[in-house]
Design an enzyme around this catalytic site. Sequence first.
Site, PDB file in Angstrom:
ATOM      1  N   GLY A  13       0.884  -1.189   0.113  1.00  0.00           N
ATOM      2  CA  GLY A  13       0.078  -0.089  -0.209  1.00  0.00           C
ATOM      3  C   GLY A  13       0.992   1.240   0.073  1.00  0.00           C
ATOM      4  CB  ALA A  15       2.954   2.545   4.727  1.00  0.00           C
ATOM      5  CD  GLU A 115     -12.353  13.325   3.983  1.00  0.00           C
ATOM      6  OE1 GLU A 115     -11.865  12.702   4.940  1.00  0.00           O
ATOM      7  OE2 GLU A 115     -12.388  12.782   2.702  1.00  0.00           O
ATOM      8  CG  HIS A 238     -16.315   5.801   6.953  1.00  0.00           C
ATOM      9  ND1 HIS A 238     -17.448   6.326   6.517  1.00  0.00           N
ATOM     10  CD2 HIS A 238     -15.106   6.410   6.515  1.00  0.00           C
ATOM     11  CE1 HIS A 238     -17.270   7.413   5.772  1.00  0.00           C
ATOM     12  NE2 HIS A 238     -15.804   7.566   5.736  1.00  0.00           N
ATOM     13  NE  ARG A 283     -14.170   9.357   8.924  1.00  0.00           N
ATOM     14  CZ  ARG A 283     -13.294   8.896   8.115  1.00  0.00           C
ATOM     15  NH1 ARG A 283     -12.186   7.937   8.435  1.00  0.00           N
ATOM     16  NH2 ARG A 283     -13.012   9.485   7.158  1.00  0.00           N
ATOM     17  CG  HIS A 344     -13.016   3.309   7.444  1.00  0.00           C
ATOM     18  ND1 HIS A 344     -13.121   2.861   6.060  1.00  0.00           N
ATOM     19  CD2 HIS A 344     -12.488   4.501   7.367  1.00  0.00           C
ATOM     20  CE1 HIS A 344     -12.526   3.965   5.449  1.00  0.00           C
ATOM     21  NE2 HIS A 344     -12.114   5.111   6.227  1.00  0.00           N
ATOM     22  NE  ARG A 379      -8.280   7.017  10.107  1.00  0.00           N
ATOM     23  CZ  ARG A 379      -8.860   7.494   9.150  1.00  0.00           C
ATOM     24  NH1 ARG A 379      -8.095   8.302   8.172  1.00  0.00           N
ATOM     25  NH2 ARG A 379      -9.982   6.850   8.658  1.00  0.00           N
ATOM     26  CG  LEU A 385      -4.500   7.930   2.356  1.00  0.00           C
ATOM     27  CD1 LEU A 385      -4.718   8.312   1.097  1.00  0.00           C
ATOM     28  CD2 LEU A 385      -3.918   6.549   2.300  1.00  0.00           C
TER      29      LEU A 385
HETATM   30  C1  SIN Z   1     -13.795   8.598   3.379  1.00  0.00           C
HETATM   31  O1  SIN Z   1     -13.384   8.905   2.176  1.00  0.00           O
HETATM   32  O2  SIN Z   1     -14.612   8.714   3.981  1.00  0.00           O
HETATM   33  C2  SIN Z   1     -12.510   8.076   4.086  1.00  0.00           C
HETATM   34  C3  SIN Z   1     -11.529   9.029   4.402  1.00  0.00           C
HETATM   35  C4  SIN Z   1     -10.589   8.487   5.424  1.00  0.00           C
HETATM   36  O3  SIN Z   1     -10.832   7.402   6.028  1.00  0.00           O
HETATM   37  O4  SIN Z   1      -9.565   9.158   6.053  1.00  0.00           O
END
Ligand code: SIN
Length: 541
Positions: A13, A15, A115, A238, A283, A344, A379, A385
């Site tokens: 991935g 990382a 977000e 999520h 979240r 998630h 998180r 990422l």
């Molecule tokens: C999302 O697109 O909702 C996921 C993004 C994330 O998990 O950081």
Amino acid sequence: MIVKTDYLVIGTGIAGLSFALKAAKTGEVAILAKHEAYDTNTNLAQGGIAAVMGDDDLVEYHVKDTLDSGQGLSHLDIVKAVVEAGPTMIEQLNDLGVPFTTRNGREDLPELGQEGGHSRRRIIHAKDMTGQAVQKTLGERAKENQAISFFEYHQALDLILAEGDLTDSRPRAVGAWVLDVKSSTLKAFMAKTIVLATGGSGKVYLYTTNPDGATGDGLAMGWRCGVKVANLEFVQFHPTCLYHPQVKNFLISEAVRGEGGRLIDNEGRFIMSGHPQGDLACRDVVALTIDANMKKSGAEHVYLDITHRDPSFIKDRFPKIYQTCFRLGIDITKTPIPVVPAAHYQCGGLMVDINGQTNINNLYAIGEVACTGLHGANRLASNSLLEALVMADRAAKDSSDKLSAIASPPITNLEPWTIGRLGTAPAEAVLISQSWDEIRRFMWNYVGLVRSDQRLMMAFKRLELVKSEIDDFFRNFEVDADLVEVRNIAAAADLIICSAALRKESRGLHYSLSWPNRDDLNFARDTILINHSPDIRPTPH
Ligand code: SIN
């Protein structure tokens, strides 16, 4: 068969690939994927990479949002290090050719998404396929690099340790036992530096946004050989996974709410209107609110409604979500999307220092498998990422600096992998596959969004039975790649249950009916588990 290299990277991935590209400047790299190299969680990531790049943004704001989301458990040093490095990481990805979405036709101006939990627009993205764009670009760059060798369908089984020496008595990692899945043969990959970049353990749960490979392999391997683990009770659910009978793990990105999408119940009432941040609350809050709403109404899902936005905007900004839903008979420009929370992201993991180094010499862990202290109890969206990029960079620098001083790994006196006999699993293996299903069900029911001491105890007892069946099976029959994953899933579930049982309060992603309040006096600290009797002995020096 023995393969020798300087760096062994397990996982392909973001990382693993970022580390490989940087480490390849100083040595030979072997990188392992248990399936195809692109079959990773990164490839599925939709939202993006959080980085301070907007005119109205500052490092301090991103640091504060991350700390607020982490609810007292994020470590300030790592938060600062990761956030400060954000713009440089994006610049490097740009240079490698990742096609980020830009604004006003200006290549140097990334479009910034929004977000939950972010006080500014700061999500760098490639429409709703950010992970796929990063995976493809890094994968292509790594495949054309002469110093990097890819080994697809090679599943790491366990790490190989050697005794320490006079200067440092701690054991050191020298390699990994690996199953060549296509030929069912055992190989030893020996290296001066080993990097676990295996991702998370979402498949511990019945409902998850993760791909099938997210079976906690690196977590289990690290734990078995004595790496400390931290904060595994914090499993992020999520809020918006697509609810559909045929497609179980399709994410509806939080970016949809960032562009105005609103959660509604089956009577069309706004679910998040009681919260100050509304649909863009963190979240943990959104997922728990949805769960409570579903339990109260008896509904199997809620809806995410973006139909008020212009259809051409929706199709352009969210092409993957639009097309996937359309194929399933849901036109998201006209109809609200049925969604449910699903496992998630694993916020805890193998404990590492600020350079990704574990407590075993020469063994690093980066990305979701690791616990750096960044995420704390919850998180912040799109910080993962970013963390993977920054930690790959730091680990590559740290290990490259040390490489010349590390002795070549021993290739004689290797104690063979004796945990199981590799081969063709007999018909009885079906029962063990059912164990996996059982684990996923009781983890969902008892160790999911809402826990209690009693539920955790029930899960623990059921897991003990399943674990002893798996151990018996490994003793008595030939095992294959699937069974190796079941063993790892059981180990990951065990660590999650034990960590959750130790936190006698509610905080962030850990909510317990038995301890409904946050208790800063006793629990403003990480939950650390130490394996005092690791089941892998160092090989003779
Ligand atoms: C999302 O697109 O909702 C996921 C993004 C994330 O998990 O950081």
